[in-house]
Motif scaffolding. Structure first.
Motif, PDB file in Angstrom:
ATOM      1  N   UNK A 214       0.699  -1.481  -0.448  1.00  0.00           N
ATOM      2  CA  UNK A 214      -0.277   0.027   0.197  1.00  0.00           C
ATOM      3  C   UNK A 214       1.131   1.125   0.622  1.00  0.00           C
ATOM      4  N   UNK A 215       0.280   2.294  -0.804  1.00  0.00           N
ATOM      5  CA  UNK A 215       1.087   3.444  -0.753  1.00  0.00           C
ATOM      6  C   UNK A 215       0.187   4.618   0.256  1.00  0.00           C
ATOM      7  N   UNK A 216       1.201   5.484   0.672  1.00  0.00           N
ATOM      8  CA  UNK A 216       0.090   6.830   1.014  1.00  0.00           C
ATOM      9  C   UNK A 216       1.456   8.066   1.449  1.00  0.00           C
ATOM     10  N   UNK A 217       0.580   9.453   0.806  1.00  0.00           N
ATOM     11  CA  UNK A 217       1.455  10.460   0.483  1.00  0.00           C
ATOM     12  C   UNK A 217       0.239  11.320   1.635  1.00  0.00           C
ATOM     13  N   UNK A 218       1.488  11.400   2.262  1.00  0.00           N
ATOM     14  CA  UNK A 218       1.314  12.471   4.058  1.00  0.00           C
ATOM     15  C   UNK A 218       1.680  14.143   2.645  1.00  0.00           C
ATOM     16  N   UNK A 219       1.386  15.301   3.390  1.00  0.00           N
ATOM     17  CA  UNK A 219       1.141  16.396   3.368  1.00  0.00           C
ATOM     18  C   UNK A 219       2.844  17.004   3.999  1.00  0.00           C
ATOM     19  N   UNK A 220       3.684  17.899   3.119  1.00  0.00           N
ATOM     20  CA  UNK A 220       4.825  17.723   3.979  1.00  0.00           C
ATOM     21  C   UNK A 220       6.314  17.409   2.741  1.00  0.00           C
ATOM     22  N   UNK A 221       7.083  17.832   2.924  1.00  0.00           N
ATOM     23  CA  UNK A 221       9.130  17.481   2.452  1.00  0.00           C
ATOM     24  C   UNK A 221       9.094  16.072   2.101  1.00  0.00           C
ATOM     25  N   UNK A 222      10.458  16.576   2.496  1.00  0.00           N
ATOM     26  CA  UNK A 222      11.886  15.203   2.454  1.00  0.00           C
ATOM     27  C   UNK A 222      11.169  15.195   3.906  1.00  0.00           C
ATOM     28  N   UNK A 223      11.245  15.691   4.759  1.00  0.00           N
ATOM     29  CA  UNK A 223      11.004  14.927   6.556  1.00  0.00           C
ATOM     30  C   UNK A 223       9.429  15.489   7.180  1.00  0.00           C
ATOM     31  N   UNK A 224       8.672  15.117   6.092  1.00  0.00           N
ATOM     32  CA  UNK A 224       6.906  14.680   6.330  1.00  0.00           C
ATOM     33  C   UNK A 224       6.940  14.496   7.735  1.00  0.00           C
ATOM     34  N   UNK A 225       7.547  13.464   8.028  1.00  0.00           N
ATOM     35  CA  UNK A 225       7.205  12.187   8.882  1.00  0.00           C
ATOM     36  C   UNK A 225       7.833  13.100  10.674  1.00  0.00           C
ATOM     37  N   UNK A 226       7.995  14.536  10.271  1.00  0.00           N
ATOM     38  CA  UNK A 226       8.897  15.438  11.508  1.00  0.00           C
ATOM     39  C   UNK A 226       7.544  16.001  12.158  1.00  0.00           C
TER      40      UNK A 226
END
Length: 251
Positions: A219-231
């Motif tokens: 599965x694939x998920x795109x979240x808002x943000x840049x390369x460090x979106x996970x922060x």
């Protein structure tokens, strides 16, 4: 164990461990903190490579094989003891994949889930193209390489911090170039599910190839943000809830 692994909250009764592999140029400070955010069913380990944090005096690792061997030998007992999942971001994705391949090939061990983030699938032409880039010597040229290898993210303004990050990043980039995924190894090596995450404002990654690397679901998920979106706190919250549910469903 304490040298290689940062674990900010030990959870001896956890049903699964999530092993996190950080991005190039970084240490364990961000991903290790996830240990406080997951519920008691998941214990978080974050991998600490030589040349940073408490391992600052050690020389940087020279090749991915030595990294894989160290991680495997130190964690083998824990990985045999209870189910585990991997999360890797950017460069950490390739490191986690190399460790997972080695564990499957040599010990028949497989994660219950592979969570991959902001990276080309290792069976793609884009991955091979990045791997063949010639690394520059100058610090200004290095900035361009960081953008190619590391995607779009803001770099530290502090000069000393920038210099340290750039040095560590360059060593990690050299390490990345020693990754070798043989075609024979890549013949559907896994049966676990794979989830791929990325930031909407990051550069485009060739990620579809992950589907060819497992007989499980992808599965694939795109979240808002840049390369460090996970922060971003909202993205971090999504990742933790999603990974918890995926891990518990995979057990």
């Amino acid at each position: 164990m304490e040298k290689l692994v940062a674990c900010v909250q030990k959870k001896p009764d956890a049903v699964c461990r999530l092993i996190c592999f950080p991005w190039a140029g970084s240490g364990t400070s961000q991903l290790a903190q996830w240990g406080r955010l997951f519920n008691d069913s998941v214990e978080v380990f974050c991998i600490r490579l030589p040349g940073r944090e408490t391992r600052l005096e050690e020389p940087f690792a020279k090749d991915m094989t030595s990294v894989v061997n160290e991680i495997t030998s130190v964690l083998l007992k824990e990985l045999k003891e209870k189910p585990f999942a991997f999360f890797g971001h950017s460069f950490g994705t390739y490191m986690s994949f190399a460790v997972a391949l080695h564990l499957k090939k040599k010990y028949g061990l497989e994660p219950v889930h592979l969570f991959m983030s902001a990276a080309h699938s290792p069976n793609s032409a884009a991955y091979l193209a990045v791997k063949s880039i010639v690394l520059p010597d100058g610090p200004n040229d290095l900035l361009a390489i960081m953008e190619i290898l590391g995607g779009n993210f803001e770099l530290p303004h502090d000069e000393d911090l920038w210099r340290d990050t750039a040095l560590t990043f360059k060593e990690d980039a050299k390490l990345f170039q020693t990754c070798s995924f043989e075609k024979t190894e890549m013949n559907i090596p896994f049966s676990c599910d794979i989830t791929y995450f990325c930031g909407s404002d990051d550069k485009i990654y060739d990620a579809k190839g992950w589907q060819e690397l497992t007989s499980g679901d992808t599965s694939f998920y795109e979240l808002p943000g840049d390369h460090l979106y996970l922060l971003k706190p909202s993205n971090e919250s999504f990742l933790i809830k999603h990974m918890t549910r995926s891990i518990e469903n995979g057990l």
